[in-house]
Design a protein around this motif. Structure first.
Motif, PDB file in Angstrom:
ATOM      1  N   ARG B 178       0.836  -1.208   0.000  1.00 16.13           N
ATOM      2  CA  ARG B 178       0.000   0.000   0.000  1.00 16.13           C
ATOM      3  C   ARG B 178       0.870   1.256   0.000  1.00 16.13           C
ATOM      4  O   ARG B 178       0.603   2.210  -0.731  1.00 16.13           O
ATOM      5  N   LYS B 179       1.885   1.255   0.840  1.00 19.01           N
ATOM      6  CA  LYS B 179       2.739   2.454   0.926  1.00 19.01           C
ATOM      7  C   LYS B 179       3.398   2.742  -0.421  1.00 19.01           C
ATOM      8  O   LYS B 179       3.461   3.894  -0.854  1.00 19.01           O
ATOM      9  N   ILE B 181       2.443   1.807  -3.497  1.00 21.21           N
ATOM     10  CA  ILE B 181       1.468   2.210  -4.525  1.00 21.21           C
ATOM     11  C   ILE B 181       0.894   3.596  -4.205  1.00 21.21           C
ATOM     12  O   ILE B 181       0.771   4.456  -5.088  1.00 21.21           O
ATOM     13  N   ARG B 182       0.586   3.813  -2.954  1.00 20.20           N
ATOM     14  CA  ARG B 182      -0.045   5.096  -2.617  1.00 20.20           C
ATOM     15  C   ARG B 182       0.936   6.259  -2.745  1.00 20.20           C
ATOM     16  O   ARG B 182       0.533   7.375  -3.081  1.00 20.20           O
ATOM     17  N   ARG B 183       2.206   6.005  -2.470  1.00 18.52           N
ATOM     18  CA  ARG B 183       3.200   7.075  -2.699  1.00 18.52           C
ATOM     19  C   ARG B 183       3.226   7.431  -4.191  1.00 18.52           C
ATOM     20  O   ARG B 183       3.331   8.594  -4.547  1.00 18.52           O
ATOM     21  N   ILE B 185       0.790   7.085  -6.262  1.00 19.15           N
ATOM     22  CA  ILE B 185      -0.449   7.811  -6.576  1.00 19.15           C
ATOM     23  C   ILE B 185      -0.290   9.287  -6.217  1.00 19.15           C
ATOM     24  O   ILE B 185      -0.641  10.177  -7.002  1.00 19.15           O
ATOM     25  N   LEU B 186       0.286   9.548  -5.052  1.00 18.77           N
ATOM     26  CA  LEU B 186       0.416  10.947  -4.610  1.00 18.77           C
ATOM     27  C   LEU B 186       1.479  11.694  -5.415  1.00 18.77           C
ATOM     28  O   LEU B 186       1.376  12.907  -5.576  1.00 18.77           O
TER      29      LEU B 186
END
Lengths: 151, 198
Positions: B178-179, B181-183, B185-186
């Motif tokens: 998650r970390k 992929i979400r980084r 994304i941001l």
């Protein structure tokens, strides 16, 4: 707001999707519901994961399921045939090997495994054995040499 | 999408029928799980061509080994194990993945420079970057866990059964994935995180 935005941002990176949606009783969910900025980040994260799921969904099988089933059926038939083939071929091969063993002749005309009876050494009449002894004369490869055995 | 531990009646009936030699039941079962098998294979292999091969192999194995499914676990769990095993065999046959996952990404999302589709192209690039991160930056385990839990909606406990992994390990892989992929994304929307400070 019980937590600060900076802390919330860290938590957002590992949060459950339901928390990102602001659902539940957690501090993070409550913060997302109240803080517009963190709410926007959470919404973007959810949207991003949705985009990823969609993009991966587009990478579905390139073979139609009917075609895949037909290929699988053909492969099953082939595998089945190969297995049945081996079931028949293995005993046949073994039988053929045994038959070949019996039918084959060695260069000297003997059957494989047949006992060889060597000619008995002949007694050389020219050599007389001493009293109470026997004598045997053996040929050697050297025609000029013979082995004489008194026993 | 999470399936209960006991297989639901519809699947159960199809499985029983297919086990009894009902070819129509087998085909319905395959149709129901075909895309799912491919998705698992894609997450497992990280390569679309490999995923196609694995999916085809799973169909053959499904027919051969369906009789060994005893219903003690969810059918999807058992089928996932068959898929993993087929993927592992594929990897054994090939020392290393030959085709670059980048090729897959390009193929899936061809870039366009048409200014009229600029917004759409930006979205596609963003999705393409995410797919690349998913395929290249996550470890095999992280990719599997993240796809199963966050993208496909399987429960972490069920996933731990599917992968033969402790639930705590599943969570650990999930958080790391998650970390990452979400980084990513941001990173595509820096304006959103401006002002948060370091």
């Amino acid at each position: 707001m019980a937590i600060e935005c900076k802390t919330a941002l860290e938590l957002l990176l590992a949060a459950e999707p339901t928390e990102l949606a602001g659902q539940g009783d957690s501090e993070l969910a409550a913060h997302i519901r109240e803080c517009k900025r963190c709410g926007a980040v959470a919404a973007r994260l959810l949207a991003g994961q949705g985009e990823l799921a969609g993009a991966l969904g587009e990478l579905g099988p390139r073979t139609d399921v009917e075609e895949a089933l037909s290929v699988a059926r053909a492969r099953r038939r082939r595998i089945g045939w190969q297995r049945r083939g081996w079931r028949v071929a293995a005993p046949l091969a073994a039988a053929a090997a045994v038959a070949a063993l019996f039918l084959a002749r060695l260069p000297d005309g003997r059957m494989p495994g047949e006992m060889v009876l060597l000619p008995a050494p002949r007694i050389e009449p020219a050599v007389e054995a001493p009293l109470a002894q026997n004598v045997m004369v053996f040929e050697t490869r050297d025609r000029s040499a013979k082995v004489i055995w008194f026993y | 999408m999470s399936e209960p531990t006991r297989i639901d009646e519809g699947i159960s009936a199809l499985v029983r029928g297919a086990q009894a030699g009902d070819e129509a039941a087998f085909e319905r079962l395959v149709r129901r799980y075909y895309e799912q098998i491919h998705r698992w294979a894609l997450a497992r292999t990280g390569d679309r061509d490999d995923a196609d091969d694995v999916t085809q192999e799973v169909l053959v194995r499904l027919h051969r080994h369906l009789a060994s499914f005893d219903g003690r676990s969810a059918f999807s769990t058992w089928l996932y194990q068959v898929t993993r095993s087929a993927a592992a065999d594929l990897f054994r046959k090939r020392a290393r993945r030959e085709r670059l996952t980048l090729k897959l990404v390009r193929e899936a999302r061809p870039e366009t420079h048409d200014p009229r589709q600029e917004e759409s192209a930006t979205d596609e690039r963003r999705a393409s970057d995410l797919v690349r991160a998913f395929l290249e930056e996550l470890s095999d385990r992280q990719r599997e866990v993240f796809d199963l839990v966050d993208l496909q909606g399987f429960g972490p406990v069920e996933v731990s059964g599917m992968l033969g992994m402790e639930p705590v390990t599943v969570r650990s892989h999930l958080f790391r994935a998650r970390k990452t992929i979400r980084r990513r994304i941001l990173e595509s929307c820096p304006e959103l995180v401006e002002g948060y400070g370091d």
